[in-house]
Design an enzyme around this catalytic site. Structure first.
Site, PDB file in Angstrom:
ATOM      1  N   HIS A 188      44.928 -10.990  43.307  1.00  0.00           N
ATOM      2  CA  HIS A 188      44.156 -10.560  42.140  1.00  0.00           C
ATOM      3  C   HIS A 188      44.985 -10.688  40.850  1.00  0.00           C
ATOM      4  CE1 HIS A 188      41.012  -8.703  44.739  1.00  0.00           C
ATOM      5  NE2 HIS A 188      42.047  -8.438  45.516  1.00  0.00           N
ATOM      6  N   SER A 318      54.278 -29.968  21.892  1.00  0.00           N
ATOM      7  CA  SER A 318      53.518 -29.574  20.713  1.00  0.00           C
ATOM      8  C   SER A 318      53.922 -30.421  19.517  1.00  0.00           C
ATOM      9  CB  SER A 318      53.757 -28.087  20.399  1.00  0.00           C
ATOM     10  OG  SER A 318      53.178 -27.725  19.167  1.00  0.00           O
ATOM     11  N   LYS A 324      58.761 -26.732  22.486  1.00  0.00           N
ATOM     12  CA  LYS A 324      57.750 -26.316  23.458  1.00  0.00           C
ATOM     13  C   LYS A 324      57.561 -27.409  24.515  1.00  0.00           C
ATOM     14  CE  LYS A 324      53.286 -23.953  23.535  1.00  0.00           C
ATOM     15  NZ  LYS A 324      52.631 -24.606  24.669  1.00  0.00           N
ATOM     16  N   GLU A 331      48.397 -30.674  34.202  1.00  0.00           N
ATOM     17  CA  GLU A 331      47.127 -30.652  33.466  1.00  0.00           C
ATOM     18  C   GLU A 331      46.315 -31.913  33.726  1.00  0.00           C
ATOM     19  OE1 GLU A 331      48.382 -30.005  29.459  1.00  0.00           O
ATOM     20  OE2 GLU A 331      49.044 -27.950  29.867  1.00  0.00           O
TER      21      GLU A 331
END
Length: 469
Positions: A188, A318, A324, A331
């Site tokens: 969860h 980025s 970053k 992805e």
């Protein structure tokens, strides 16, 4: 204009065709009739169509249903198609007549004109005829589903399964590498009892293994070929020995175990095998999606996320935030999943919409299946080598976090009971202490007992670590 075009004809009359094109009138009509998507059948399908036409010519030569010399020129021309030398000669849009007749005639015309040229004849003369010779004993209605299955099975066997095997191997390597890394489990998305990072990766490895098995299980039905059914499955206008002989040649060309369809009427009116096999591809895509999402979460941070694994620095993440790094390869897996789910809707819808004696969604079923196969094959290998293989465990961080987990209190249940264990967990959370610290402060266990009961590594295996006193 005379230098740029030549005149070819079909049953509807004459058509102007580009002078340097091998295709003829029917292909040109299709080009003009279907300016729909600019999507064309790719290398895998064109190759498969060539294999079917070569096998047909070989069978017809052996059966003496077309002249031996003409069959020889057809085979030579088709070998060029199979090798990819004429892919630019297949301009027909995927979204066309539902039987794929335009693409079948495209192949017939290209092969006939190239074979005529090889024989010393003039392109467009029909000395080697697209229908009477190249398409002899065939119909679009059995050729296109045959090519569809040949392309699909080749894609699965040559591309998809090897790509998945590469991913399985890299996941297994990480499973072994990370087997001693104890970390906090999560259910969860909340802290749960300890688990080894290698155990989590064993789950990923098993997902891929089972995915490979699912895909392999569907290949038996893909190996059935419709060739020989001609228009409606009855085999009208073909030699009785043609299907078995031609399919034997297809098997020799591909080194795959193709066989004649159990029932030609089913093979042309329905495409359940394509739907089944694509369903397996969709399931695999879902497995990869789950794995990619998990790895993105485990690598989240680097300072304000879970940060249990370090991801590879594939590229800057980025255009505005210096330093970053994003999980870009993972992805791409997520996006492939979205595309495969969309393709599955098209394949399953098309496969279910056969009407009476023919399914009229053949091109879109074939196109979407082959796109999914290509995407999965490519993304599996890329994910394996550019992401999974380069993952590192942050061992120190994992150890620190597991010691702070409230879920360690679960192991106290057999030793001090559920109620006391719950009290310990709440107190530790409220006071910012570890479970170990509270248990010792409250005197529920001594240090030796705590070491035995609250050993995170032992909690990753079945068994009871303590008993009620």
């Amino acid at each position: 204009m005379a230098d740029e075009h030549r005149t070819e004809s079909d049953s509807l009359g004459e058509m102007e065709v580009p002078a340097d094109a091998y295709w003829g009138a029917q292909t040109q009509r299709a080009v003009e009739n279907f300016p729909i998507s600019d999507a064309r059948f790719g290398r895998r399908f064109v190759r498969a169509l060539g294999i079917v036409k070569k096998a047909a010519a070989q069978a017809n030569r052996d059966l003496e249903t077309i002249p031996d010399e003409k069959a020889g020129y057809i085979i030579d021309a088709v070998d060029e198609v199979i090798a990819g030398e004429h892919d630019d000669q297949f301009p027909v849009d995927v979204f066309q007549t539902g039987s794929g007749t335009s693409t079948n005639m495209n192949a017939n015309e290209v092969i006939a004109n190239r074979a005529t040229e090889l024989s010393g004849g003039e392109i467009g003369s029909r000395e080697i005829h697209p229908n009477d010779h190249v398409n002899f004993g065939q119909s679009s209605n059995d050729v296109i589903p045959t090519a569809m299955h040949v392309a699909a099975l080749e894609a699965v066997e040559r591309d998809v399964i090897p790509g998945l095997e590469t991913l399985r191997e890299e996941l297994e390597a990480k499973e072994n590498e990370f087997d001693d890394v104890v970390k906090t489990g999560r259910t969860h998305l909340q802290d749960a009892t300890p688990i080894r990072l290698g155990q989590e990766f064993s789950g990923y490895r098993t997902q891929v293994e089972k995915g490979i098995a699912r895909v392999e299980d569907s290949t038996d039905r893909l190996a059935e070929l419709a060739l020989g059914g001609t228009a409606v499955g009855t085999g009208l206008n073909t030699h009785p020995e043609f299907p078995e002989l031609a399919i034997e040649y297809i098997g020799e060309e591909t080194l795959l175990p193709f066989r004649e369809a159990d029932n030609h009427f089913e093979a042309q009116a329905a495409h359940d095998a394509m739907s089944e096999a694509h369903g397996a591809l969709r399931t695999v895509a879902g497995s990869l999606h789950k794995i990619a999402n998990d790895l993105r979460l485990l690598a989240s941070g680097p300072r304000n996320g879970l940060g249990e694994i370090d991801q590879p620095e594939n590229q800057p993440g980025s255009s505005i935030m210096p330093g970053k790094i994003n999980p870009v390869v993972a992805e791409s897996v997520n996006q492939v999943y979205a595309q495969v789910v969309g393709n599955d809707a098209a394949v399953s819808t098309g496969a279910a919409n056969g009407q009476i004696d023919l399914n009229l969604y053949k091109p879109v079923v074939a196109h979407n299946f082959l796109e999914s196969a290509e995407l999965l094959a490519n993304v599996s290998g890329t994910f394996a080598t550019k992401f999974v293989a380069k993952l590192e465990a942050d061992r120190e961080h994992c150890e620190q976090r597991v010691q702070q987990s409230m879920a360690l209190a679960t192991a106290l249940n057999p030793a001090i009971g559920y109620d006391k264990a719950s009290k310990v967990a709440k107190q530790a959370l409220e006071e910012g202490k570890t479970i170990r610290e509270v248990v010792l402060e409250e005197g529920y266990l001594d240090e030796d007992e705590v070491d035995e009961v609250l050993d995170p590594a032992k909690m990753t295996e079945p068994g009871i670590l303590g008993g009620e006193e």
